[in-house]
Design an enzyme around this catalytic site. Sequence first.
Site, PDB file in Angstrom:
ATOM      1  N   GLU A  12      -1.263  30.473 -33.086  1.00 25.84           N
ATOM      2  CA  GLU A  12      -0.958  30.350 -34.343  1.00 25.84           C
ATOM      3  C   GLU A  12      -1.194  31.886 -34.978  1.00 25.84           C
ATOM      4  O   GLU A  12      -0.672  31.637 -36.038  1.00 25.84           O
ATOM      5  CB  GLU A  12      -2.811  30.240 -34.493  1.00 25.84           C
ATOM      6  CG  GLU A  12      -2.831  28.587 -33.923  1.00 25.84           C
ATOM      7  CD  GLU A  12      -3.566  28.862 -32.265  1.00 25.84           C
ATOM      8  OE1 GLU A  12      -3.794  30.083 -32.035  1.00 25.84           O
ATOM      9  OE2 GLU A  12      -4.901  27.875 -32.478  1.00 25.84           O
ATOM     10  N   TRP A  31     -27.646  35.472 -34.465  1.00 25.14           N
ATOM     11  CA  TRP A  31     -26.857  35.643 -33.210  1.00 25.14           C
ATOM     12  C   TRP A  31     -25.919  37.004 -31.480  1.00 25.14           C
ATOM     13  O   TRP A  31     -25.903  38.055 -32.083  1.00 25.14           O
ATOM     14  CB  TRP A  31     -25.162  36.091 -33.866  1.00 25.14           C
ATOM     15  CG  TRP A  31     -24.252  34.795 -34.779  1.00 25.14           C
ATOM     16  CD1 TRP A  31     -25.273  33.671 -35.049  1.00 25.14           C
ATOM     17  CD2 TRP A  31     -23.269  34.163 -35.242  1.00 25.14           C
ATOM     18  NE1 TRP A  31     -24.544  32.616 -35.918  1.00 25.14           N
ATOM     19  CE2 TRP A  31     -23.415  33.028 -36.243  1.00 25.14           C
ATOM     20  CE3 TRP A  31     -21.782  35.090 -35.727  1.00 25.14           C
ATOM     21  CZ2 TRP A  31     -22.717  33.141 -36.836  1.00 25.14           C
ATOM     22  CZ3 TRP A  31     -21.281  34.926 -36.636  1.00 25.14           C
ATOM     23  CH2 TRP A  31     -21.230  33.675 -37.288  1.00 25.14           C
ATOM     24  N   LYS A  34     -26.548  31.539 -30.150  1.00 24.69           N
ATOM     25  CA  LYS A  34     -27.787  31.474 -31.100  1.00 24.69           C
ATOM     26  C   LYS A  34     -29.155  31.135 -31.526  1.00 24.69           C
ATOM     27  O   LYS A  34     -29.628  30.392 -31.173  1.00 24.69           O
ATOM     28  CB  LYS A  34     -27.771  30.212 -32.468  1.00 24.69           C
ATOM     29  CG  LYS A  34     -26.083  29.982 -33.145  1.00 24.69           C
ATOM     30  CD  LYS A  34     -24.841  29.509 -33.687  1.00 24.69           C
ATOM     31  CE  LYS A  34     -23.128  29.341 -32.563  1.00 24.69           C
ATOM     32  NZ  LYS A  34     -22.254  28.509 -33.337  1.00 24.69           N
ATOM     33  N   THR A  75      -0.673  25.832 -27.662  1.00 23.72           N
ATOM     34  CA  THR A  75      -1.622  26.283 -26.926  1.00 23.72           C
ATOM     35  C   THR A  75      -2.163  26.101 -25.836  1.00 23.72           C
ATOM     36  O   THR A  75      -2.643  24.374 -25.854  1.00 23.72           O
ATOM     37  CB  THR A  75      -3.191  26.714 -28.459  1.00 23.72           C
ATOM     38  OG1 THR A  75      -3.527  25.051 -28.332  1.00 23.72           O
ATOM     39  CG2 THR A  75      -2.293  26.922 -29.400  1.00 23.72           C
TER      40      THR A  75
END
Lengths: 540, 540
Positions: free
Chosen positions: A327, A442, A437, A181
Site C-alpha cells: 500500500e 498492550w 490486550k 497484497t
Amino acid sequence: MRGTMMDVPLTVPLLADRAARYFADVEVVSRQPDRTLHRTTWGSVIGRARALAGALLNAGMRKGDRVATLMWNHAPHLETYFGAPLAGGVVHTLNLRLSPDDLSYIATHAQDRFLVVDDVLLPLLDKFRARAPFEKIIVVRHTPREAPAGCIDYESFVSSAGGRFDQPELSEQDPCGLCYTSGTTGKPKGVVYTHRSTVLHTMFVPFTDGLALRNSDTLLPVVPMFHVNAWGLPYGCALTGAKLVFPGPHLDAQNLLDLLERERVTVAAGVPTIWMGILDALEKEPGRWKLQPGLRMIVGGSAAPEALIRGFDKHGLRLIHAWGMTEMSPLGSCSWLKAGMREMPYDEQVRVRAKQGLPAGLVQVRGVDESGREVPWDGQTQGELQVRGPWVASSYTDMEGSEDRWTNDGWFKTGDVVTIDPQGYLNLTDRTKDLIKSGGEWISSVAVENALMGHPAVKEAAVVAVSHPKWVERPLAVVVLRDGARASAEELRGFLAGRVHSYWVPDAFEFIDAIPRTSTGKFLKSALREKYRDYRLPGC
Amino acid sequence: MRGTMMDVPLTVPLLADRAARYFADVEVVSRQPDRTLHRTTWGSVIGRARALAGALLNAGMRKGDRVATLMWNHAPHLETYFGAPLAGGVVHTLNLRLSPDDLSYIATHAQDRFLVVDDVLLPLLDKFRARAPFEKIIVVRHTPREAPAGCIDYESFVSSAGGRFDQPELSEQDPCGLCYTSGTTGKPKGVVYTHRSTVLHTMFVPFTDGLALRNSDTLLPVVPMFHVNAWGLPYGCALTGAKLVFPGPHLDAQNLLDLLERERVTVAAGVPTIWMGILDALEKEPGRWKLQPGLRMIVGGSAAPEALIRGFDKHGLRLIHAWGMTEMSPLGSCSWLKAGMREMPYDEQVRVRAKQGLPAGLVQVRGVDESGREVPWDGQTQGELQVRGPWVASSYTDMEGSEDRWTNDGWFKTGDVVTIDPQGYLNLTDRTKDLIKSGGEWISSVAVENALMGHPAVKEAAVVAVSHPKWVERPLAVVVLRDGARASAEELRGFLAGRVHSYWVPDAFEFIDAIPRTSTGKFLKSALREKYRDYRLPGC
C-alpha cells in the site's frame, strides 16, 4: 496571483527518456534459467519497451488495460515494466508463488487482458489459464521450445509494430501499475499505482540519506519483480542510471554470491532469509567470494535481526533496514544514522539500524491508540502506525468492505503496532491483530517471542492471546525446544524476568514440536489462536 | 481502471513539518551584522515561522498576497521563507543590490503588501519607500535602535498572534514564491513558483549524484537568499535536516573562511568570484584555516573556470559546478562524473567537471538551431538550449510581449548557446545575443575570448559581431593588453590559428584601455556592439 510554472505531468515516460538519453550504454544483466548471463543495455531495454508499447497498442490495448506478468527477474520483465505504462497500460505483476486458485482469482478480479509469461512458468500457467481472462498470452522463450498453440512469441510480438510508437499523452493521475497484497486473512486486495505516485516514489530512491542509489551503483534485486515492483528499485535505476543485475530463478546463496562477485554488485535488495543464507555461506567459506567493499544490502519484508547487521559488519558489508508495504509503493521508511549517532557506541548504533527508521521523503506517520488519540513520541507508548503521503494508497481497487483500513481523516491504518522515539525513529513491535490486550495495556507478542528465543534451549516461540476473566486477554507462550534441550515453564518464566515488563510474562507455556507457518515462512498465528481458543489458564 | 493513491498535495508545509518533527534539534547559525553568532534550531525556526504565518493572517494577509523581504542571509529570513507560504502567501525576495528605481519598479509590479526588512537596510528602503506599495513594514532589529515610526518590530509581530496558527488548506498549484530576473536588457521579469514546483525542485537537492545534501551536512549559503531563493538550498535543508550557517552581510574571504572553519561547514554555495577570493586567501596563508576534508563548494551563476577546480583539488576541497536560472527554480543541471569517468586521466575529469553537466532529475533539454531543428548530441554542433520540466517557468507574471521566450510546443528558450555531448553533458558556449552568425555558421564569442586570454600579453578580450557584406557578420576582437605588454593584431591572429576554427579568427583587432562592465562585473557587450556599430572591416 497565479503560479507561472510549467504543467509537466509526472509520468513514467520521463524516467524512460532519462535512462535512454543519459544512460544508454549502462548494462542490464540477466541470469537465464540455464544459468548463462544475458547482457543488454538501458538503451536497448527502453528501445524495446517502446517497441512493446507500440505492439500493445497495435494489438488493441486501450488506456488503463491491464498487462499481467508471470516472470522471474530479468530484462524482458523490465521491458514490460516500461512498455505497458508508456502505452498507457497498467503493468500487473502476478506472484508466481501463489496458488493457482489465488492466481485465477487475482487475474479475474484485475480483468487482465494481456499476459507476458516465462516459458519455464507455462506449467504453472496451465493450472489456472482456463479460469483466467487473458485474451493474449505472450511467451518469453528461454528454451528452444516453440511458444505453445494460442500463444505469441515475445520477440515476434515486440517486433510486430516495426518499432513504430508514438508516445500518447498521459495524465499523471493515469494508472500505471497494479499489485495485490497477499494478506493472511481475506481475499487478496489490489493497489493501483499512478504515474504520479510512481515518479514521486522513485525520486526518493537516490536520496543520500536512504538508499543513496547512483549511477556508479550496480543493483541486484533479489526481491522479486512481482513483489511490489521489486520495491520500486528498477524505476530508481532508470532515474539514476544504475546498472541492473537480475538473478532470474536462481536465488540460492551460492548463485547469488557468484553473481555479486562477478558483476561487482554494490547494492542488493531482499528479505532477511536471503541475507541469512548469504551470511551463512560467507562464514562457511571465508575468502571464497570477493565482494565489493561497502556493498549495501537493503533488507525489508520483515524486521532485520541485530545479529544479521553485526554479522555483515564483520565482513565490511552494510545491511540497510527499510520498511514498506504494498500500500506504500512500497517504501515507507529507512533506517539511517542521524548526524552525531556515528559517535555513539557500536551497540547503540546497531540498535538504531535495526529499527524501521525515519519516514521516507514526503511520507507522514503517527501512532494512534485505541481511543483514537495520537501517542507521544517517547519510544515507549505503543499505537497503531498510520501513514499518509503521495505514494500511499487511499483505497483498494474494487473491494467493498475494506474502507475500515483508512481513518476518517484519510490516513492509512497499517495494521502494525509501533513506538516512535523522540528522534522520530519507528520501531514496529507487532501486528495489531497479534497484540495482546491485557488490563488496558498492550503487550507486544513479538517482544516476548524475541526474548524467549534468546534462551539457549528455545528453538522457536510464538506468543498469542488467550481469554482471561479479569484481564480480558493474557499471553500464552507456545515453545519449540531445540533437539535434546530441556527447559521448564518455571525456567523460562525466570529467564524472562527483567528482560520484559513483569506483566508481559506469559501466564502459561505450551511445548509443541513445530509452529505452523505461512507459505512465506512466517509464524501462522491465526492457526495457534484457533488451536488454543478455549485454553484454560492456570487458576481460571 | 482508476488509480487508488492518496491525493496529497506537494506543499511547503510538508517540508516544514519534516524539519520540525525529525530535525528539531539541528542548529541554524547566523552571523549578525555586528559579527556575533546567533544560534537557534530548526525546531525554533519552524515554530516561529508558524507564529509569523498566524500573525500575517491576523494582519489581513489573503491567499496569494505578496510578502516581500529585503534582508541578508539569516534565521529571520529563513522564518519568512516558511512563514509566508504556510499562511498561503508568496514570499518575494527583493535583491538589495539593485538600484532604488529598480526596487520600486519591482515592488510595485509585484504589488507587495508586506515587507520584512533588516534594520541595517532601512537606509536603502528610505530611497524607494515612498514609491513602493508596502502596507506593513516589519523590521528585523539587529541593533538597539527602535523600529522607526510607521514600522512594526519583527519580534512583536511574530508574537502578536499568540502562537495561534491553523494551517490553511493549500493546493499544490498555489503560488508560494516570487523572484525577478535581473536581465541586462528590458524590465525585470517575475517568475512565480508554486508549492508543487518548489517541493519537486527540493527533492532533487538530496540526490547522491548531484548536490547530495544530507542530515550530517552543514551548509553555508554564500549565495544570497534574494538570489533565486539561495538556489533552493534552504528548503533542501528542511527536507534533509542539514545544519544551516548564514553569513549575514559579511561575505569577504576572511570572514567566510573563519565561519567555514568554526562551524565545520561541509557544503557551501556561491558564485565563482567568491571562490576565487577564498582560494587566494588559502594560497596566501597556507595552514591558517582547518576546513572539513572533502568540503563541497557548489558554484553557479557563471561558468566554473577549470583553474579554480584544479586549485581547490590541491587543497582536498571539491568544486561542484551547477547551472540554473531564475526561470528554473533555479537548478537546471549539475556536473558529476559518470561511472567509469573516475578512471579517466585527471585533465579529462576536470574538463567534464567544468561543463554545466547533466540535467537535474526531471528536467529535459534540447539544443535547437535557427531553423528550429534539434541539433545532434555530438559535442560540436551549437544550438540554443531549450528546457522543459516541472520546476521550469511557463511564462513571466504580468509581462506582455515576453511570450517569445517560449516555443510553440512549450519549451523555455534559455537564451544560452549549448553543445551537448554524446553522454548528455551540457556545455554552454555563449549567450544567443552574443553569438556571431557568419556565413550560416555560429561562432562562439566566448570560445574566441577564452583563447585570446590565453595569450600572455592579453589582459582582457571581448569579441563582438560587426556587419559584413558577404558573411552577414564577422568577429571583431576588442583587446586590453597587460601593463607594459605588447602584441600586434598579426601576432594574435597567429596565436589563434590552431586554437579555434580558422573561420572563427577575428577579421580585426581593436586595442582599448578597458572593457565596459555590468554592475556584477560581466563584460557589457551591448555597449561594445553599440560603439562598433558602424565599424568598417578591412577590405569591406
